[in-house]
Design an enzyme around this catalytic site. Structure first.
Site, PDB file in Angstrom:
ATOM      1  N   ALA A   8     -22.392 -15.047  12.309  1.00  0.00           N
ATOM      2  CA  ALA A   8     -22.685 -15.793  13.535  1.00  0.00           C
ATOM      3  C   ALA A   8     -24.058 -16.456  13.552  1.00  0.00           C
ATOM      4  O   ALA A   8     -24.327 -17.292  14.412  1.00  0.00           O
ATOM      5  CB  ALA A   8     -22.541 -14.867  14.749  1.00  0.00           C
ATOM      6  N   ILE A  12     -23.278 -23.429  10.587  1.00  0.00           N
ATOM      7  CA  ILE A  12     -22.081 -23.860  11.307  1.00  0.00           C
ATOM      8  C   ILE A  12     -21.775 -22.915  12.458  1.00  0.00           C
ATOM      9  O   ILE A  12     -21.451 -23.335  13.571  1.00  0.00           O
ATOM     10  CB  ILE A  12     -20.879 -23.942  10.349  1.00  0.00           C
ATOM     11  CG1 ILE A  12     -21.117 -24.987   9.255  1.00  0.00           C
ATOM     12  CG2 ILE A  12     -19.596 -24.251  11.116  1.00  0.00           C
ATOM     13  CD1 ILE A  12     -20.071 -24.966   8.145  1.00  0.00           C
ATOM     14  N   ASP A  57     -22.972  -5.116   5.094  1.00  0.00           N
ATOM     15  CA  ASP A  57     -22.457  -5.595   3.810  1.00  0.00           C
ATOM     16  C   ASP A  57     -20.959  -5.837   3.919  1.00  0.00           C
ATOM     17  O   ASP A  57     -20.163  -4.899   3.886  1.00  0.00           O
ATOM     18  CB  ASP A  57     -22.750  -4.568   2.710  1.00  0.00           C
ATOM     19  CG  ASP A  57     -22.400  -5.078   1.316  1.00  0.00           C
ATOM     20  OD1 ASP A  57     -21.888  -6.211   1.212  1.00  0.00           O
ATOM     21  OD2 ASP A  57     -22.636  -4.337   0.344  1.00  0.00           O
ATOM     22  N   LYS A 169     -14.334 -19.054  -3.298  1.00  0.00           N
ATOM     23  CA  LYS A 169     -13.689 -19.602  -2.102  1.00  0.00           C
ATOM     24  C   LYS A 169     -12.174 -19.713  -2.299  1.00  0.00           C
ATOM     25  O   LYS A 169     -11.400 -19.463  -1.369  1.00  0.00           O
ATOM     26  CB  LYS A 169     -14.268 -20.979  -1.762  1.00  0.00           C
ATOM     27  CG  LYS A 169     -15.748 -20.971  -1.403  1.00  0.00           C
ATOM     28  CD  LYS A 169     -16.055 -20.110  -0.193  1.00  0.00           C
ATOM     29  CE  LYS A 169     -15.619 -20.698   1.112  1.00  0.00           C
ATOM     30  NZ  LYS A 169     -16.090 -19.916   2.279  1.00  0.00           N
TER      31      LYS A 169
END
Length: 341
Positions: A8, A12, A57, A169
């Site tokens: 958070a 972005i 983590d 990703k």
């Protein structure tokens, strides 16, 4: 309705939190340390609709259990934004692969364990690299397509942190879709993955523009710090999207039923580094003559002017900011905090 946002305190994600609060949602933000939690709460003025939790983590499976044990029954939406960015190192398994994949699996397992019937939608911030094939990068006929998957594997990393990022990703997003396929009978949520290209735009809070910027905006920062006559470094020819549009897309992804079950590339148009320095030199007189003009001053790359339309525009109804606005707002903030305006 409560929305959980991981990572958070990211570039972005802060915009996402801001937009959620503005639309009246309760937000549970997850960060990696108490110091980051305190800083985030302070930046948002101690907003009573923002709760901040610490997960040290995300690579540790079960790391999100405590958050869901505490808030699970109140969480309707999960926006999983936390993931390592491209960075150099010696152990890419540790710095990229494990956090990306385990973080994704871990939060989905926590949903299954504590909120299987209450979480309605999960949105994951993937990346355009998860559809890219480096072997086709110079192929002018190849376009970005959500149907594609990056073909690279762990064995292809070979000490290259860019490849490590692409693989991490890709593996993480594949893991999310596989999880939903295997657990469809046990969880209620729909899944959407968002695949932004390079993300430009100002920081939500001006103080965050001090020092080194995030990976994408670092390109703009480097060109602001260039010298007359220098070659353009980095010398980019790629796609971009504005951070404010990426944040907006995260909300639309769970607000619009049509987004369920989709991968959505987020991109405004192509750009080159020449385009960026053209904007900097045209819009900021104090930079003219003090930074690189590039090999073709004032000449815009034709490919950067023509937009490529992707599914997100139709599904989300999003209208993207153009390159000039995004670069101008980014640079104006950098110059202001560096007292160069």
């Amino acid at each position: 309705m409560a929305v959980l946002v991981t990572g958070a305190n990211g570039f972005i994600a802060k915009y996402i939190v801001h937009d959620l609060l503005n639309e009246g949602y309760d937000v549970i933000g997850v960060v990696r340390s108490q110091a980051k939690a305190d800083s985030l709460a302070k930046q948002f003025g101690g907003n009573p609709h923002l709760a901040v939790e610490v997960v040290h983590d995300i690579a540790v499976l079960g790391a999100f259990d405590s958050v869901f044990h505490k808030h699970g029954k109140n969480i309707d939406i999960v926006l999983h934004c936390a993931s390592p960015l491209p960075s150099e190192g010696d152990d890419y398994e540790k710095t990229h692969m494990i956090p990306a994949v385990n973080g994704t699996i871990g939060i989905l397992e926590a949903v299954k364990k504590y909120a299987a019937q209450t979480v309605k939608h999960v949105v994951i911030t993937s990346s355009v690299v998860a559809v890219m094939d480096p072997a086709k990068r110079t192929d002018s006929t190849w376009i970005l397509d959500e149907k594609n998957w990056c073909p690279l594997r762990k064995e292809d990393i070979n000490g290259d942190f860019h490849v490590a990022y692409m693989v991490s990703k890709t593996y993480a997003e594949r893991a999310a879709w596989e999880f939903l396929k295997n657990n469809r009978g046990e969880v209620k949520f729909e899944l959407t993955t968002l695949l932004p290209t390079y993300v430009f735009g100002p920081q939500l809070f001006e103080e965050d523009a001090l020092g080194s910027l995030n990976y994408s905006n670092g390109q703009v920062q480097a060109l602001i710090c260039s010298s007359p006559g220098e070659e353009l470094k980095p010398d980019m020819n790629a796609h971009f999207v504005d951070v404010r549009d990426v944040a907006k897309a995260h909300l639309l992804a769970f607000q619009k039923e049509e987004a369920a079950g989709k991968r959505l590339i987020l991109t405004s148009c192509r750009y080159t580094s020449q385009d960026v320095v053209n904007i900097l030199n045209e819009k900021f007189p104090q930079l003219k003559g003090k930074i690189s003009e590039g090999p073709n001053p004032g000449k815009y790359d034709a490919s950067s002017v023509v937009g490529e339309h992707h599914k997100a525009e139709e599904v989300l109804g999003i209208k993207y900011a153009g390159l000039e606005k995004s670069i101008y707002d980014t640079a104006a903030q950098v110059l202001k905090v560096e007292l160069r305006l």
